[in-house]
Each structure stands twice: as structure tokens, then as C-alpha cells.
Design an enzyme around this catalytic site. Structure first.
Site, PDB file in Angstrom:
ATOM      1  CE1 TYR A   8      -3.870  -1.699   5.798  1.00 30.71           C
ATOM      2  CE2 TYR A   8      -3.111   0.294   5.012  1.00 30.71           C
ATOM      3  CZ  TYR A   8      -3.486  -0.774   4.540  1.00 30.71           C
ATOM      4  OH  TYR A   8      -3.783  -1.432   3.586  1.00 30.71           O
ATOM      5  CB  SER A  12      -0.709   0.038   1.248  1.00 33.00           C
ATOM      6  OG  SER A  12      -1.463   1.106   1.323  1.00 33.00           O
TER       7      SER A  12
END
Length: 251
Positions: A157, A144
Site C-alpha cells: 500500500y 498518505s
């Protein structure tokens, strides 16, 4: 074995209910994939995904797999590889967590890290070794852009994805020359169940767009894929913004 265009005929999905993974599987089944293993926690959603891919003509098997149980990965994934060559492993499991809640509940934050990073290290090493033993194959890892730089709004995250990204790059270097291709995929904000209810970020994308980028990356044997591609330039600039300025950007 892969076809002349570098596309797989067999696919193992780790995270069998992931929307990005299923969009990718659908796309590859239409192209060439004939055998699919969907690995994930047993659930109606996993069976529904298998049914959908079978309707497209694939021979689909479900595999009980838990990212949080690394002690089982060797046996579970090893069994898949004993059933025949696997041309591509798509490592797609992960959780977003809830930043505000997880800051107050460290155990919840650790679960994000264990799922997104620790579980992926185990599954990635097991898969990489199995691909190397058969002498060919691709390991595609869903990372990501959140891992590119810590942000106040999602650093738990993001840190887990940063670890995963670095691990996957290193694994790719370790497997270079063995016949195994490792590709890291860095999507931006993806409109999906996982992000439902969140404020949409600029340059948002879809599972189908990520799947298209993955197919193109396989054809090109890319090592890194950004989705959308312009994020490579955006993140290159943001990576070098002074920290004090970055804080004030409110990203």
C-alpha cells in the site's frame, strides 16, 4: 468559479463513497458548493451519499466511474466537464489491501497498485488537462504518510501511495502558472471503514479532521497538507533514521 475565500462552488469527487471525500463534500456544501458530481462504481452506497448531500442543498449527480478502467476515464470525466466548469476535483479513491495476503497473492498486490497508482495517474492527467482547459480549478489528491517510507507492515500500500504522491507533486509543477492548483493531502491513520479492525496508530485522525484540513489548505492555496500537522515533523525525522534502526522500531 471559486469564491473570494478560495472555496469551490462545484466539486467532482473521484471515489464517491470515500468517507474522507464525503466529509469534505459535506463541509464544502455547507460553505459554498452548490453542484457535486460523485463518481464511483454504481452502488446503493453511492446513491445514499448523493441523497445525503442533496438534503444539505446541493445539486448532486452520480457518475459511473471505475479506477481500474483507465480507457474509459477520458470519456467519463470529459462528459462531466462539458456540463459546466468544475472548481475542484477530489481524487479520493483507493484501497488498503491486506499486506499478509497480498504478499502471497501477487495478483492481489497488483490490484492495490493499479487502483491507487495507475488509476490515479490516468484520472489525474485527464482531470488536470480539463482544469487547465477551463483556466482554473483545484485538484486535491489524497495521498498518505504511508508513502513517506517503506514499512514492513504495509509496503505494498505504501509504495502505491509513494508513487501517487510523487506523481501529484510533478503534476502540480507541470500545471504551475496555468491557473490550476494541485494540493497533496497526507493523512496519517484515519479511523474509517477501511481501517476498521486494525490496530490504531499514534496520531490517528478522523475523516472530519481531514476535511477541515482540506478546507484550510484550499483557503491558503497550500501545495501539501499533513493531517495532523505534527506528522510533517515526525515523518521528516523518520525519513532520516538509518535503515537498520528503522527496522528495529517495529513501526
Amino acid at each position: 468559479m471559486k469564491d473570494a475565500f478560495g472555496l469551490p462552488q462545484s466539486l467532482l469527487v473521484l471515489g464517491g463513497t470515500s468517507e474522507i471525500a464525503l466529509a469534505t463534500a459535506r463541509r464544502l456544501v455547507v460553505r459554498r458548493v452548490r453542484t457535486v458530481w460523485l463518481a464511483g462504481r454504481p452502488s446503493p452506497a453511492l446513491e445514499s451519499a448523493a441523497t445525503e448531500l442533496r438534503a444539505l442543498g446541493a445539486d448532486v449527480h452520480t457518475v459511473a466511474f471505475d479506477a481500474l478502467d483507465p480507457e474509459s476515464h477520458e470519456a467519463v470525466l470529459g462528459k462531466v466537464f462539458t456540463e459546466g466548469d468544475v472548481d475542484m476535483v477530489l481524487l479520493a479513491f483507493g484501497i488498503l489491501g491486506d499486506q499478509a495476503h497480498d504478499e502471497r497473492e501477487p495478483v492481489a498486490a497488483v490490484r492495490v497498485a493499479q487502483t491507487n497508482y495507475t488509476g490515479a495517474v490516468s484520472a489525474g492527467l485527464v482531470s488536470g488537462r480539463a482544469l487547465q482547459a477551463q483556466g482554473h480549478g483545484s485538484l486535491v489528491v489524497l495521498s498518505s504518510v504511508a508513502g513517506e517510507r517503506a514499512r514492513r507492515t504495509d509496503f505494498i500500500y505504501g509504495s502505491s501511495k509513494a508513487g501517487l504522491d510523487t506523481f501529484a507533486q510533478g503534476l502540480g509543477d507541470a500545471l504551475h502558472g496555468t491557473g490550476v492548483h494541485v494540493m497533496v493531502v497526507r493523512p496519517g491513520f484515519v479511523r474509517s471503514r477501511m481501517t476498521a479492525g486494525l490496530e490504531e496508530a499514534p496520531l490517528a485522525t478522523t475523516p472530519e479532521a481531514v476535511a477541515t484540513a482540506i478546507e484550510l489548505g484550499l483557503r491558503r492555496r497550500s501545495e501539501t497538507v499533513w493531517v495532523p500537522g505534527v506528522l510533517r515533523l515526525v515523518m521528516s525525522a523518520l525519513r532520516h533514521v538509518p535503515r537498520g534502526v528503522f527496522r528495529r522500531l517495529g513501526l
